[in-house]
Design a protein around this motif. Structure first.
Motif, PDB file in Angstrom:
ATOM      1  N   MET A   1      43.744  48.321  22.611  1.00  0.00           N
ATOM      2  CA  MET A   1      43.541  48.758  23.984  1.00  0.00           C
ATOM      3  C   MET A   1      42.378  48.020  24.655  1.00  0.00           C
ATOM      4  O   MET A   1      42.394  47.812  25.851  1.00  0.00           O
ATOM      5  CB  MET A   1      43.263  50.267  24.043  1.00  0.00           C
ATOM      6  N   ASN A   2      41.346  47.639  23.891  1.00  0.00           N
ATOM      7  CA  ASN A   2      40.209  46.936  24.465  1.00  0.00           C
ATOM      8  C   ASN A   2      40.601  45.555  24.962  1.00  0.00           C
ATOM      9  O   ASN A   2      40.098  45.091  25.972  1.00  0.00           O
ATOM     10  CB  ASN A   2      39.064  46.831  23.451  1.00  0.00           C
ATOM     11  N   ILE A   3      41.508  44.892  24.235  1.00  0.00           N
ATOM     12  CA  ILE A   3      41.959  43.568  24.664  1.00  0.00           C
ATOM     13  C   ILE A   3      42.711  43.688  25.978  1.00  0.00           C
ATOM     14  O   ILE A   3      42.565  42.844  26.867  1.00  0.00           O
ATOM     15  CB  ILE A   3      42.829  42.920  23.569  1.00  0.00           C
ATOM     16  N   ASP A   4      43.497  44.715  26.146  1.00  0.00           N
ATOM     17  CA  ASP A   4      44.253  44.923  27.391  1.00  0.00           C
ATOM     18  C   ASP A   4      43.308  45.140  28.570  1.00  0.00           C
ATOM     19  O   ASP A   4      43.502  44.572  29.640  1.00  0.00           O
ATOM     20  CB  ASP A   4      45.200  46.109  27.218  1.00  0.00           C
ATOM     21  N   ARG A   5      42.259  45.933  28.390  1.00  0.00           N
ATOM     22  CA  ARG A   5      41.276  46.158  29.453  1.00  0.00           C
ATOM     23  C   ARG A   5      40.537  44.861  29.786  1.00  0.00           C
ATOM     24  O   ARG A   5      40.289  44.557  30.945  1.00  0.00           O
ATOM     25  CB  ARG A   5      40.267  47.224  29.044  1.00  0.00           C
ATOM     26  N   TYR A   6      40.177  44.127  28.747  1.00  0.00           N
ATOM     27  CA  TYR A   6      39.467  42.859  28.944  1.00  0.00           C
ATOM     28  C   TYR A   6      40.350  41.894  29.732  1.00  0.00           C
ATOM     29  O   TYR A   6      39.899  41.257  30.692  1.00  0.00           O
ATOM     30  CB  TYR A   6      39.081  42.263  27.588  1.00  0.00           C
ATOM     31  N   THR A   7      41.611  41.764  29.348  1.00  0.00           N
ATOM     32  CA  THR A   7      42.535  40.857  30.032  1.00  0.00           C
ATOM     33  C   THR A   7      42.713  41.266  31.484  1.00  0.00           C
ATOM     34  O   THR A   7      42.683  40.421  32.390  1.00  0.00           O
ATOM     35  CB  THR A   7      43.901  40.853  29.318  1.00  0.00           C
ATOM     36  N   LYS A   8      42.915  42.559  31.741  1.00  0.00           N
ATOM     37  CA  LYS A   8      43.065  43.040  33.121  1.00  0.00           C
ATOM     38  C   LYS A   8      41.794  42.789  33.930  1.00  0.00           C
ATOM     39  O   LYS A   8      41.859  42.409  35.101  1.00  0.00           O
ATOM     40  CB  LYS A   8      43.411  44.534  33.127  1.00  0.00           C
ATOM     41  N   SER A   9      40.631  42.975  33.325  1.00  0.00           N
ATOM     42  CA  SER A   9      39.365  42.748  34.040  1.00  0.00           C
ATOM     43  C   SER A   9      39.201  41.277  34.395  1.00  0.00           C
ATOM     44  O   SER A   9      38.836  40.932  35.525  1.00  0.00           O
ATOM     45  CB  SER A   9      38.185  43.198  33.177  1.00  0.00           C
ATOM     46  N   VAL A  10      39.502  40.397  33.439  1.00  0.00           N
ATOM     47  CA  VAL A  10      39.361  38.965  33.697  1.00  0.00           C
ATOM     48  C   VAL A  10      40.338  38.514  34.762  1.00  0.00           C
ATOM     49  O   VAL A  10      39.992  37.762  35.680  1.00  0.00           O
ATOM     50  CB  VAL A  10      39.551  38.166  32.382  1.00  0.00           C
ATOM     51  N   LEU A  11      41.570  38.958  34.695  1.00  0.00           N
ATOM     52  CA  LEU A  11      42.568  38.582  35.705  1.00  0.00           C
ATOM     53  C   LEU A  11      42.213  39.130  37.082  1.00  0.00           C
ATOM     54  O   LEU A  11      42.433  38.470  38.101  1.00  0.00           O
ATOM     55  CB  LEU A  11      43.961  39.056  35.277  1.00  0.00           C
ATOM     56  N   THR A  12      41.638  40.325  37.131  1.00  0.00           N
ATOM     57  CA  THR A  12      41.208  40.895  38.410  1.00  0.00           C
ATOM     58  C   THR A  12      40.070  40.081  38.998  1.00  0.00           C
ATOM     59  O   THR A  12      40.060  39.783  40.205  1.00  0.00           O
ATOM     60  CB  THR A  12      40.766  42.362  38.223  1.00  0.00           C
ATOM     61  N   ILE A  13      39.127  39.681  38.177  1.00  0.00           N
ATOM     62  CA  ILE A  13      38.002  38.865  38.662  1.00  0.00           C
ATOM     63  C   ILE A  13      38.513  37.521  39.171  1.00  0.00           C
ATOM     64  O   ILE A  13      38.081  37.038  40.224  1.00  0.00           O
ATOM     65  CB  ILE A  13      36.946  38.689  37.549  1.00  0.00           C
ATOM     66  N   ILE A  14      39.450  36.915  38.451  1.00  0.00           N
ATOM     67  CA  ILE A  14      40.025  35.643  38.892  1.00  0.00           C
ATOM     68  C   ILE A  14      40.740  35.813  40.229  1.00  0.00           C
ATOM     69  O   ILE A  14      40.596  34.991  41.142  1.00  0.00           O
ATOM     70  CB  ILE A  14      40.980  35.080  37.819  1.00  0.00           C
ATOM     71  N   ALA A  15      41.501  36.889  40.377  1.00  0.00           N
ATOM     72  CA  ALA A  15      42.228  37.131  41.628  1.00  0.00           C
ATOM     73  C   ALA A  15      41.265  37.352  42.786  1.00  0.00           C
ATOM     74  O   ALA A  15      41.470  36.831  43.894  1.00  0.00           O
ATOM     75  CB  ALA A  15      43.146  38.335  41.468  1.00  0.00           C
ATOM     76  N   VAL A  16      40.194  38.084  42.574  1.00  0.00           N
ATOM     77  CA  VAL A  16      39.205  38.327  43.633  1.00  0.00           C
ATOM     78  C   VAL A  16      38.524  37.021  44.026  1.00  0.00           C
ATOM     79  O   VAL A  16      38.348  36.732  45.221  1.00  0.00           O
ATOM     80  CB  VAL A  16      38.167  39.382  43.172  1.00  0.00           C
ATOM     81  N   CYS A  17      38.183  36.196  43.046  1.00  0.00           N
ATOM     82  CA  CYS A  17      37.541  34.910  43.353  1.00  0.00           C
ATOM     83  C   CYS A  17      38.479  33.998  44.134  1.00  0.00           C
ATOM     84  O   CYS A  17      38.054  33.299  45.054  1.00  0.00           O
ATOM     85  CB  CYS A  17      37.093  34.238  42.062  1.00  0.00           C
ATOM     86  N   GLN A  18      39.757  34.001  43.793  1.00  0.00           N
ATOM     87  CA  GLN A  18      40.715  33.189  44.534  1.00  0.00           C
ATOM     88  C   GLN A  18      40.861  33.679  45.971  1.00  0.00           C
ATOM     89  O   GLN A  18      40.958  32.872  46.900  1.00  0.00           O
ATOM     90  CB  GLN A  18      42.078  33.184  43.836  1.00  0.00           C
ATOM     91  N   CYS A  19      40.854  34.981  46.175  1.00  0.00           N
ATOM     92  CA  CYS A  19      40.924  35.528  47.543  1.00  0.00           C
ATOM     93  C   CYS A  19      39.686  35.119  48.337  1.00  0.00           C
ATOM     94  O   CYS A  19      39.790  34.764  49.513  1.00  0.00           O
ATOM     95  CB  CYS A  19      41.044  37.047  47.499  1.00  0.00           C
ATOM     96  N   ILE A  20      38.536  35.162  47.716  1.00  0.00           N
ATOM     97  CA  ILE A  20      37.310  34.755  48.403  1.00  0.00           C
ATOM     98  C   ILE A  20      37.382  33.287  48.785  1.00  0.00           C
ATOM     99  O   ILE A  20      37.008  32.893  49.891  1.00  0.00           O
ATOM    100  CB  ILE A  20      36.075  35.041  47.517  1.00  0.00           C
ATOM    101  N   MET A  21      37.894  32.446  47.891  1.00  0.00           N
ATOM    102  CA  MET A  21      38.006  31.020  48.179  1.00  0.00           C
ATOM    103  C   MET A  21      38.970  30.755  49.332  1.00  0.00           C
ATOM    104  O   MET A  21      38.718  29.892  50.177  1.00  0.00           O
ATOM    105  CB  MET A  21      38.470  30.267  46.928  1.00  0.00           C
ATOM    106  N   VAL A  22      40.057  31.513  49.404  1.00  0.00           N
ATOM    107  CA  VAL A  22      41.034  31.320  50.486  1.00  0.00           C
ATOM    108  C   VAL A  22      40.445  31.765  51.816  1.00  0.00           C
ATOM    109  O   VAL A  22      40.544  31.055  52.816  1.00  0.00           O
ATOM    110  CB  VAL A  22      42.335  32.095  50.180  1.00  0.00           C
ATOM    111  N   PHE A  23      39.824  32.930  51.859  1.00  0.00           N
ATOM    112  CA  PHE A  23      39.304  33.451  53.120  1.00  0.00           C
ATOM    113  C   PHE A  23      38.056  32.707  53.584  1.00  0.00           C
ATOM    114  O   PHE A  23      37.722  32.732  54.761  1.00  0.00           O
ATOM    115  CB  PHE A  23      39.033  34.947  53.025  1.00  0.00           C
TER     116      PHE A  23
END
Length: 67
Positions: free
Chosen positions: A1-23
């Motif tokens: 379960m910890n790996i799943d949380r870690y993966t979701k957290s990393v993917l969320t951070i990547i998605a937020v950074c990409q949104c910031i770069m676009v805007f």
């Protein structure tokens, strides 16, 4: 379960950074562009300062309400 949380957290951070770069590249306020680039000749009714009477041409910029 910890790996799943870690993966979701990393993917969320990547998605937020990409949104910031676009805007960041998207302008919120458009640049103002003058419609008429030709100079406008202005005649002054009176000049109170004597230094300006013999100064010659003076560059005047219209700030608001100009036609």
């Amino acid at each position: 379960m910890n790996i799943d949380r870690y993966t979701k957290s990393v993917l969320t951070i990547i998605a937020v950074c990409q949104c910031i770069m676009v805007f960041r590249e998207t302008p919120i306020i458009k640049d103002a562009i003058a419609q008429n680039l030709d100079p406008i000749h202005v005649t002054l009714d009176s000049v109170r300062n004597s230094a300006l009477r013999d100064a010659g041409p003076i560059e005047v910029r219209c700030i608001a309400g100009c036609k």
